[in-house]
Design a protein around this motif. Structure first.
Motif, short mmCIF file in Angstrom:
data_model
loop_
_atom_site.label_atom_id
_atom_site.label_comp_id
_atom_site.label_asym_id
_atom_site.label_seq_id
_atom_site.Cartn_x
_atom_site.Cartn_y
_atom_site.Cartn_z
N ASN A 344 -22.74 -17.62 -5.03
CA ASN A 344 -23.73 -17.55 -6.10
C ASN A 344 -23.96 -16.10 -6.48
OD1 ASN A 344 -25.36 -18.58 -3.35
ND2 ASN A 344 -26.08 -16.62 -4.18
N ILE A 345 -24.06 -15.85 -7.80
CA ILE A 345 -24.21 -14.47 -8.28
C ILE A 345 -25.67 -14.02 -8.23
CG2 ILE A 345 -22.13 -14.51 -9.68
CD1 ILE A 345 -23.92 -14.98 -12.14
N LYS A 346 -25.83 -12.70 -8.06
CA LYS A 346 -27.15 -12.09 -7.98
C LYS A 346 -27.13 -10.74 -8.68
CE LYS A 346 -28.60 -14.21 -3.60
NZ LYS A 346 -29.22 -13.96 -2.28
N MET A 347 -28.30 -10.13 -8.84
CA MET A 347 -28.37 -8.78 -9.37
C MET A 347 -29.57 -8.05 -8.76
SD MET A 347 -29.88 -9.31 -13.28
CE MET A 347 -29.93 -7.55 -13.62
N THR A 348 -29.47 -6.73 -8.72
CA THR A 348 -30.57 -5.90 -8.25
C THR A 348 -30.42 -4.52 -8.87
OG1 THR A 348 -31.79 -5.20 -6.27
CG2 THR A 348 -29.40 -4.98 -6.19
N GLU A 349 -31.49 -3.76 -8.88
CA GLU A 349 -31.43 -2.43 -9.46
C GLU A 349 -30.60 -1.50 -8.59
OE1 GLU A 349 -34.36 1.11 -11.23
OE2 GLU A 349 -35.22 -0.77 -10.50
N LEU A 350 -29.83 -0.64 -9.23
CA LEU A 350 -29.03 0.38 -8.57
C LEU A 350 -29.58 1.74 -8.94
CD1 LEU A 350 -25.22 0.59 -8.17
CD2 LEU A 350 -26.36 2.44 -9.39
N LYS A 351 -29.71 2.62 -7.95
CA LYS A 351 -30.33 3.92 -8.20
C LYS A 351 -29.40 5.07 -7.83
CE LYS A 351 -35.02 2.11 -7.47
NZ LYS A 351 -36.26 2.20 -6.68
N HIS A 352 -29.20 5.97 -8.83
CA HIS A 352 -28.48 7.21 -8.58
C HIS A 352 -29.48 8.27 -8.13
CE1 HIS A 352 -26.02 5.07 -11.62
NE2 HIS A 352 -24.98 5.65 -11.04
N ARG A 353 -29.14 8.99 -7.09
CA ARG A 353 -29.98 10.10 -6.65
C ARG A 353 -29.79 11.31 -7.58
NH1 ARG A 353 -27.41 8.56 -1.68
NH2 ARG A 353 -28.80 7.39 -0.28
N SER A 354 -30.64 12.31 -7.42
CA SER A 354 -30.58 13.49 -8.28
C SER A 354 -29.26 14.25 -8.14
CB SER A 354 -31.74 14.44 -7.97
OG SER A 354 -31.71 14.84 -6.60
N ASP A 355 -28.60 14.12 -6.97
CA ASP A 355 -27.31 14.80 -6.78
C ASP A 355 -26.13 13.94 -7.23
OD1 ASP A 355 -27.21 12.87 -4.83
OD2 ASP A 355 -26.87 14.24 -3.16
N GLY A 356 -26.40 12.79 -7.81
CA GLY A 356 -25.34 11.92 -8.32
C GLY A 356 -24.87 10.86 -7.36
N THR A 357 -25.25 10.95 -6.10
CA THR A 357 -24.87 9.90 -5.16
C THR A 357 -25.73 8.66 -5.40
OG1 THR A 357 -26.37 10.75 -3.46
CG2 THR A 357 -24.09 11.56 -3.42
N ILE A 358 -25.33 7.56 -4.80
CA ILE A 358 -26.00 6.27 -5.03
C ILE A 358 -26.68 5.81 -3.75
CG2 ILE A 358 -25.63 3.84 -5.61
CD1 ILE A 358 -23.25 4.71 -7.30
N GLU A 359 -27.90 5.31 -3.88
CA GLU A 359 -28.60 4.76 -2.74
C GLU A 359 -27.92 3.49 -2.26
OE1 GLU A 359 -32.73 4.13 -3.49
OE2 GLU A 359 -33.09 6.19 -4.17
N THR A 360 -27.67 3.38 -0.96
CA THR A 360 -27.03 2.20 -0.40
C THR A 360 -27.98 1.01 -0.50
OG1 THR A 360 -25.74 3.52 1.15
CG2 THR A 360 -26.02 1.19 1.68
N ILE A 361 -27.43 -0.13 -0.91
CA ILE A 361 -28.21 -1.34 -1.10
C ILE A 361 -27.95 -2.29 0.06
CG2 ILE A 361 -28.50 -3.40 -2.55
CD1 ILE A 361 -27.74 -1.58 -4.95
N ASN A 362 -29.02 -2.81 0.64
CA ASN A 362 -28.94 -3.81 1.71
C ASN A 362 -29.25 -5.18 1.12
OD1 ASN A 362 -28.32 -2.09 3.94
ND2 ASN A 362 -30.45 -1.41 3.94
N PRO A 363 -28.30 -6.11 1.12
CA PRO A 363 -28.55 -7.41 0.49
C PRO A 363 -29.47 -8.33 1.29
CG PRO A 363 -26.41 -7.40 1.53
CD PRO A 363 -26.93 -6.00 1.63
N MET A 364 -29.65 -8.01 2.57
CA MET A 364 -30.56 -8.76 3.42
C MET A 364 -31.66 -7.82 3.89
SD MET A 364 -29.07 -11.81 3.55
CE MET A 364 -29.71 -12.66 4.99
N LEU A 365 -32.90 -8.29 3.90
CA LEU A 365 -34.04 -7.43 4.25
C LEU A 365 -34.42 -7.59 5.70
CD1 LEU A 365 -36.20 -8.04 1.07
CD2 LEU A 365 -34.60 -6.17 1.51
#
Length: 365
Positions: A344-365
């Motif tokens: 099943n498909i999902k979506m969540t916000e993705l965030k770029h840090r100020s240095d251009g790297t991306i915050e790692t997303i955890n699909p389970m809390l």
């Protein structure tokens, strides 16, 4: 082969369990395992399924005409035996979905393309992508031809929701799976593609198809590379040769075949942010979505880290799109079914840090 898949599936489940307290250990009894997977009261998911009346996976998301359009695979229970080549992922059509707003109603536009309408197709419609140029919408799809070799086809429509009419033949020179089309700010479009194991990329190392090739290289040798090609102005063919997409570690060396936490497996995607090109991909049997950054759409791309940690289920496949000033990650898991091939498909916000790297997303809390 099936025994190997079960072993790797168990590894993926344990990886998810490390992320989510309260995840229960899978049982051998399939009925018990399914009940546990569906017991969401003991699991905390980062986000909920966008679609629940059919199974969907591999979501390719784009913004057309101010709406989010999602082009996923359509998982079905085909009764095909499970193996490491993914024969049980036996999809036969595509649906297109749209959203006017994040968190709002999602519309199923019905069947956009059916395998029976593709003259050259044999079996297995895998992860598609879409693009738009000069009033025409393009749906790119991998499917095995009648010789059981994956090729990439293209279908067209005047609407982003389809229905799409396929070209009579696959794209000349195309092979393997997971087409992803990126159009740069100068209007030039590129296709990125490839997937090892069942995706057959390893069978093309000599430039010709070799059905006897090993699932992938091993040892202290360079990993197989994803592929890319510039698309013609009419978006129907390649404009030039297929090229390697070079992935480097932070020391500037090619990623090695034995480094399964970093090497490319499948699910290429490219997005552009602040003038940099981000190449993201799945590591397959280690279940990460990683990303690398380059100065050109052709690479090379330097590995940066993990974008998405392992999801519930075996596969991990994603896309990234900007909508109304925010970036979003589209992905899938098996929350609804507990089975690897019914996702099943999902979506969540993705965030770029100020240095251009991306915050790692955890699909389970």
């Amino acid at each position: 082969m099936k025994k190997q898949m079960v072993k790797r599936s168990a590894f993926a489940f344990m990886a998810v369990a490390a992320l989510a307290s309260g995840c229960q250990k899978a049982e051998n009894n399939s009925e018990t395992a399914t009940q546990e997977q569906n017991n969401t009261s003991e699991k905390k998911y980062l986000s909920q399924p966008l679609v629940s009346d059919i199974y969907t996976a591999d979501p390719s998301a784009h913004v057309f005409n101010g709406k989010i359009y999602i082009y996923p695979s359509h998982d079905i229970e085909a009764g095909t035996p499970e193996n490491d080549n993914g024969d049980h992922f036996d999809m036969r059509d595509y649906h297109v979905f749209s959203m006017d707003s994040v968190g709002g109603k999602i519309t199923d536009h019905g069947v956009a393309l059916d395998i029976k309408d593709i003259p050259w197709a044999g079996r297995q419609l895998w992860a598609p992508d879409a693009a738009h140029k000069n009033g025409t919408y393009y749906l790119y799809f991998p499917v095995k031809d009648k010789q059981d070799i994956f090729r990439i086809g293209v279908a067209t429509s005047t609407s982003p929701s389809g229905p799409f009419k396929p070209q009579p033949e696959p794209i000349p020179g195309s092979f393997s799976i997971d087409p992803a089309v990126f159009t740069d700010t100068d209007g030039t479009s590129y296709m990125y593609f490839g997937g090892i194991w069942g995706g057959q990329l390893q069978r093309w190392q000599t430039g010709k198809y070799d059905s006897t090739a090993a699932p992938e290289p091993s040892g202290n040798v360079a990993a197989l590379t994803p592929k890319m090609a510039k698309l013609s102005s009419d978006m129907l063919t390649f404009d030039g040769p297929v090229k390697d997409v070079v992935l480097l570690d932070k020391e500037g060396k090619k990623i090695m075949a034995d480094d399964h936490d970093k090497r490319f497996f499948e699910a290429a995607w490219v997005h552009k942010y602040n003038g940099k090109y981000y190449f993201s991909y799945s590591t397959g049997d280690t279940h990460f979505i990683n990303y690398a950054i380059g100065d050109s759409p052709a690479g090379p791309f330097t590995y940066q880290g993990v974008l998405l940690n392992p999801v519930e289920g075996w596969t991990n496949h994603h896309s990234i799109a900007e909508f109304k000033g925010k970036w979003y990650l589209f992905y899938h898991d098996t929350q609804l079914s507990g089975k690897t091939h019914l996702r099943n498909i999902k979506m969540t916000e993705l965030k770029h840090r100020s240095d251009g790297t991306i915050e790692t997303i955890n699909p389970m809390l």
